[in-house]
Design a protein around this motif. Structure first.
Motif, PDB file in Angstrom:
ATOM      1  N   UNK A  48     106.631 -11.677  44.748  1.00 28.77           N
ATOM      2  CA  UNK A  48     106.977 -11.574  43.448  1.00 28.77           C
ATOM      3  C   UNK A  48     105.598 -11.338  42.539  1.00 28.77           C
ATOM      4  N   UNK A  49     105.808 -10.087  41.703  1.00 27.60           N
ATOM      5  CA  UNK A  49     104.781  -9.828  40.977  1.00 27.60           C
ATOM      6  C   UNK A  49     104.359 -10.993  40.002  1.00 27.60           C
ATOM      7  N   UNK A  50     105.405 -11.849  39.758  1.00 27.66           N
ATOM      8  CA  UNK A  50     105.141 -12.940  38.578  1.00 27.66           C
ATOM      9  C   UNK A  50     104.129 -13.754  39.132  1.00 27.66           C
ATOM     10  N   UNK A  51     103.971 -13.885  40.737  1.00 25.81           N
ATOM     11  CA  UNK A  51     102.787 -14.668  41.252  1.00 25.81           C
ATOM     12  C   UNK A  51     101.576 -14.180  40.996  1.00 25.81           C
ATOM     13  N   UNK A  62      90.082 -15.439  30.144  1.00 23.77           N
ATOM     14  CA  UNK A  62      91.076 -14.359  29.793  1.00 23.77           C
ATOM     15  C   UNK A  62      92.005 -14.260  31.019  1.00 23.77           C
ATOM     16  N   UNK A  63      93.336 -14.952  31.094  1.00 29.89           N
ATOM     17  CA  UNK A  63      94.008 -14.817  32.169  1.00 29.89           C
ATOM     18  C   UNK A  63      95.747 -14.519  31.806  1.00 29.89           C
ATOM     19  N   UNK A  64      96.096 -13.301  32.370  1.00 25.08           N
ATOM     20  CA  UNK A  64      97.229 -12.693  32.136  1.00 25.08           C
ATOM     21  C   UNK A  64      98.020 -12.866  33.224  1.00 25.08           C
ATOM     22  N   UNK A  65      99.404 -12.694  33.060  1.00 27.92           N
ATOM     23  CA  UNK A  65     100.515 -12.699  34.186  1.00 27.92           C
ATOM     24  C   UNK A  65     100.922 -11.141  34.521  1.00 27.92           C
ATOM     25  N   UNK A  66     100.277 -10.147  33.664  1.00 25.82           N
ATOM     26  CA  UNK A  66     100.581  -8.639  33.952  1.00 25.82           C
ATOM     27  C   UNK A  66      99.143  -8.013  33.634  1.00 25.82           C
ATOM     28  N   UNK A  67      99.108  -6.627  34.197  1.00 23.57           N
ATOM     29  CA  UNK A  67      98.006  -5.820  33.848  1.00 23.57           C
ATOM     30  C   UNK A  67      97.944  -5.753  32.227  1.00 23.57           C
ATOM     31  N   UNK A  68      96.789  -5.311  31.922  1.00 22.74           N
ATOM     32  CA  UNK A  68      96.436  -4.840  30.430  1.00 22.74           C
ATOM     33  C   UNK A  68      95.170  -4.820  30.348  1.00 22.74           C
ATOM     34  N   UNK A  69      94.631  -5.005  28.986  1.00 25.00           N
ATOM     35  CA  UNK A  69      93.084  -5.030  28.698  1.00 25.00           C
ATOM     36  C   UNK A  69      92.587  -6.275  28.181  1.00 25.00           C
ATOM     37  N   UNK A  70      91.293  -6.469  28.179  1.00 17.35           N
ATOM     38  CA  UNK A  70      91.030  -7.687  27.649  1.00 17.35           C
ATOM     39  C   UNK A  70      91.074  -7.931  26.085  1.00 17.35           C
ATOM     40  N   UNK A  71      91.228  -8.796  25.419  1.00 18.77           N
ATOM     41  CA  UNK A  71      91.596  -8.481  23.935  1.00 18.77           C
ATOM     42  C   UNK A  71      89.934  -8.970  23.491  1.00 18.77           C
ATOM     43  N   UNK A  72      88.849  -9.317  24.177  1.00 21.57           N
ATOM     44  CA  UNK A  72      87.424  -9.438  23.572  1.00 21.57           C
ATOM     45  C   UNK A  72      86.962  -8.010  23.863  1.00 21.57           C
ATOM     46  N   UNK A  74      87.924  -5.240  25.834  1.00 19.99           N
ATOM     47  CA  UNK A  74      88.914  -4.016  26.008  1.00 19.99           C
ATOM     48  C   UNK A  74      88.752  -3.530  27.381  1.00 19.99           C
ATOM     49  N   UNK A  75      88.010  -4.233  28.368  1.00 15.55           N
ATOM     50  CA  UNK A  75      87.894  -3.815  29.791  1.00 15.55           C
ATOM     51  C   UNK A  75      89.161  -3.992  30.221  1.00 15.55           C
ATOM     52  N   UNK A  76      89.500  -3.002  31.422  1.00 18.60           N
ATOM     53  CA  UNK A  76      90.817  -3.389  32.245  1.00 18.60           C
ATOM     54  C   UNK A  76      90.778  -4.614  32.685  1.00 18.60           C
ATOM     55  N   UNK A  77      91.908  -5.313  32.862  1.00 14.68           N
ATOM     56  CA  UNK A  77      91.966  -6.665  33.586  1.00 14.68           C
ATOM     57  C   UNK A  77      92.349  -6.447  35.101  1.00 14.68           C
ATOM     58  N   UNK A  78      91.522  -7.060  36.001  1.00 13.92           N
ATOM     59  CA  UNK A  78      91.611  -7.031  37.415  1.00 13.92           C
ATOM     60  C   UNK A  78      92.277  -8.323  37.894  1.00 13.92           C
ATOM     61  N   UNK A  79      93.019  -8.058  39.226  1.00 13.79           N
ATOM     62  CA  UNK A  79      93.856  -9.209  39.735  1.00 13.79           C
ATOM     63  C   UNK A  79      92.846 -10.330  39.931  1.00 13.79           C
ATOM     64  N   UNK A  80      93.231 -11.424  39.940  1.00  7.76           N
ATOM     65  CA  UNK A  80      92.420 -12.819  40.022  1.00  7.76           C
ATOM     66  C   UNK A  80      92.453 -13.218  41.324  1.00  7.76           C
ATOM     67  N   UNK A  81      91.254 -13.564  42.022  1.00  7.64           N
ATOM     68  CA  UNK A  81      90.951 -13.923  43.318  1.00  7.64           C
ATOM     69  C   UNK A  81      91.837 -15.203  43.414  1.00  7.64           C
ATOM     70  N   UNK A  82      92.633 -15.367  44.413  1.00  4.76           N
ATOM     71  CA  UNK A  82      93.579 -16.560  44.585  1.00  4.76           C
ATOM     72  C   UNK A  82      93.126 -17.355  45.869  1.00  4.76           C
ATOM     73  N   UNK A  83      93.147 -18.454  45.848  1.00  4.99           N
ATOM     74  CA  UNK A  83      92.745 -19.305  46.904  1.00  4.99           C
ATOM     75  C   UNK A  83      93.766 -19.530  48.269  1.00  4.99           C
TER      76      UNK A  83
END
Length: 470
Positions: A48-51, A62-72, A74-83
């Motif tokens: 699921x994309x929600x994960x 800054x952590x979001x559940x969906x793609x977007x831009x950093x509010x600080x 303005x850079x594009x958000x990238x997928x967070x590296x999961x363990x």
């Protein structure tokens, strides 16, 4: 009417038995099975994309559940590296290239540019400059004997004179005595060649011309007014010489030299006419009746058939200039076509009060249209000698200085990777890249948008042209 009740039970009995048998049959078919939500089998787990979580490379808080831009930033958000392995398996294949440490690559949408060779660089080295006199074409007119100024033949600075033209007349008791000595020898011992020659040579060293000596021998009368003539074609400029040697008492303690190129004495003088009308002549400091001493400089006669062009590069631009290079020179306000001049000298020190260096070219000026103080613009003419072998040029903002090294951000797919480069010269808008790039890369125009002060430490090397390590 009589009812036959004995037959009623027998009529309805088969229907009741049929209903009971049907119910028993249904119960037997459902034996051992349960019904309802609790009895449903669990579904197979799906990704699921929600994960997936997205973060900013520069601001990991800054952590979001969906793609977007950093509010600080303005850079594009990238997928967070999961363990965990499950989250890694759930990452889409097309995002694997950006699921890495933020100090190795960054995903962003910024403009790019390709490096260009120096000959095709948009930034051309342009230098401001001014016209100045060539001191090799300046002659000082000094008093070879002391005396009093009886008559001035020139009245103002920048008055044009010709060679042999009278400048002033002096009365000198010393010179009159020397003339009387020659007259005495000629009248009493004319056959004594050594004595006559010595008396003539003394007057010649005091500044008399051969014509004046012939006139003296013919008339046998001393001249109480001896003329001093110009040794050169050019313009009389007293403020370069006499103003510094005349005592303050002779001028009332005031010296007002003209602004360069703004004073003139004649319509054909070096300054000519301004837009507001003819400039007022700058009067001489010397006046009739003043006394001069032996060796005192009276005038400078400047010949302007050739002048200097003095250009002022910054310290960064100075590294690109060498004697022998060609400059394309444009004189403002003259209507003259651009001319190419050879760079003859890079001055080895800064001039007094100047924060920029000075380089010099020589400009022909037979028509006298280049005047002292006039503004010039010089452009360096590219050549094989000035273009570094294999060097490329980028906008200055594309090169990020990390202190001990410089990096550029090269596009790799949808990401930008920092690549170490060796930087040479820098101009106002361009930077020279000596090694590290091949010229085919797409480089971020402004690398500062992709890095903070300590963000990118790991840099990758170009496999075709690796960077130089100190």
């Amino acid at each position: 009417m009589t009812r036959n009740l004995s037959n009623s039970p027998r009529r309805y009995l088969p229907a009741r038995l049929l209903a009971r048998l049907l119910a028993l049959t249904l119960l037997a078919s459902c034996h051992g099975q349960s019904h309802g939500p609790e009895s449903q089998a669990p579904a197979q787990p799906v990704a699921s994309s929600a994960a997936m979580q997205y973060t900013c490379p520069m601001h990991p808080q800054i952590v979001r559940d969906a793609p977007g831009q950093c509010p600080i930033c303005g850079m594009d958000l990238v997928p967070k590296v999961m363990n965990n392995d499950a989250a890694a398996a759930a990452t889409p294949a097309d995002l694997n290239q950006v699921s890495q440490a933020p100090n190795a690559a960054v995903l962003a949408a910024v403009a790019t540019v390709r490096p260009v060779a120096e000959g095709a660089a948009a930034d051309t080295l342009t230098l401001p400059g001014v016209v100045d006199y060539d001191p090799r074409r300046s002659r000082a007119v000094a008093a070879r004997f002391g005396g009093r100024i009886e008559r001035l033949a020139v009245r103002f600075n920048y008055q044009p004179v010709r060679r042999g033209q009278k400048l002033l007349e002096l009365y000198s008791p010393e010179l009159v005595t020397a003339e009387q000595e020659l007259i005495f020898v000629l009248e009493n011992d004319a056959d004594n060649a050594p004595l006559v020659g010595g008396a003539r040579q003394k007057l010649r060293l005091l500044g008399l011309t051969d014509q004046q000596l012939r006139d003296l021998a013919r008339t046998r009368r001393p001249n109480y007014r001896v003329a001093i003539f110009s040794p050169y074609n050019g313009y009389v400029v007293e403020t370069l010489a006499a103003a510094a040697s005349i005592p303050a008492a002779a001028t009332g303690g005031v010296s007002t030299p003209p602004e360069p190129g703004m004073s003139a004495g004649a319509p054909n003088g070096p300054a000519g006419n301004s837009a507001a009308g003819p400039a007022q002549p700058q009067a001489l400091i010397l006046t009739e009746g003043d006394y001069v001493s032996t060796g005192q400089t009276l005038f400078q006669v400047v010949n302007t058939d050739q002048v200097w062009g003095i250009f002022q590069p910054t310290s960064a631009e100075l590294g690109r200039l060498r004697p022998g290079q060609q400059l394309r020179v444009v004189a403002e306000g003259t209507g003259l076509p651009p001319r190419t001049a050879r760079l003859d000298l890079v001055e080895p020190e800064f001039r007094s009060g100047a924060s920029v260096a000075a380089v010099r070219v020589y400009l022909p000026n037979s028509q006298g249209r280049l005047r002292r103080g006039q503004r010039l613009t010089g452009q360096l003419v590219p050549s094989a000698a000035t273009a570094g072998a294999g060097s490329l040029w980028l906008p200055r903002a594309a090169v990020v200085d990390l202190g001990t090294r410089q990096v550029t951000f090269v596009r790799r797919g949808t990401t930008f990777v920092p690549v170490a480069v060796q930087v040479g010269q820098r101009t106002a808008t361009q930077a020279q890249v000596l090694r590290g790039l091949t010229g085919s890369e797409e480089v971020a125009v402004n690398g500062q948008y992709l890095i903070d002060s300590e963000g990118f430490i790991q840099t990758s090397a170009n496999t075709v042209n690796p960077p130089v390590h100190d």
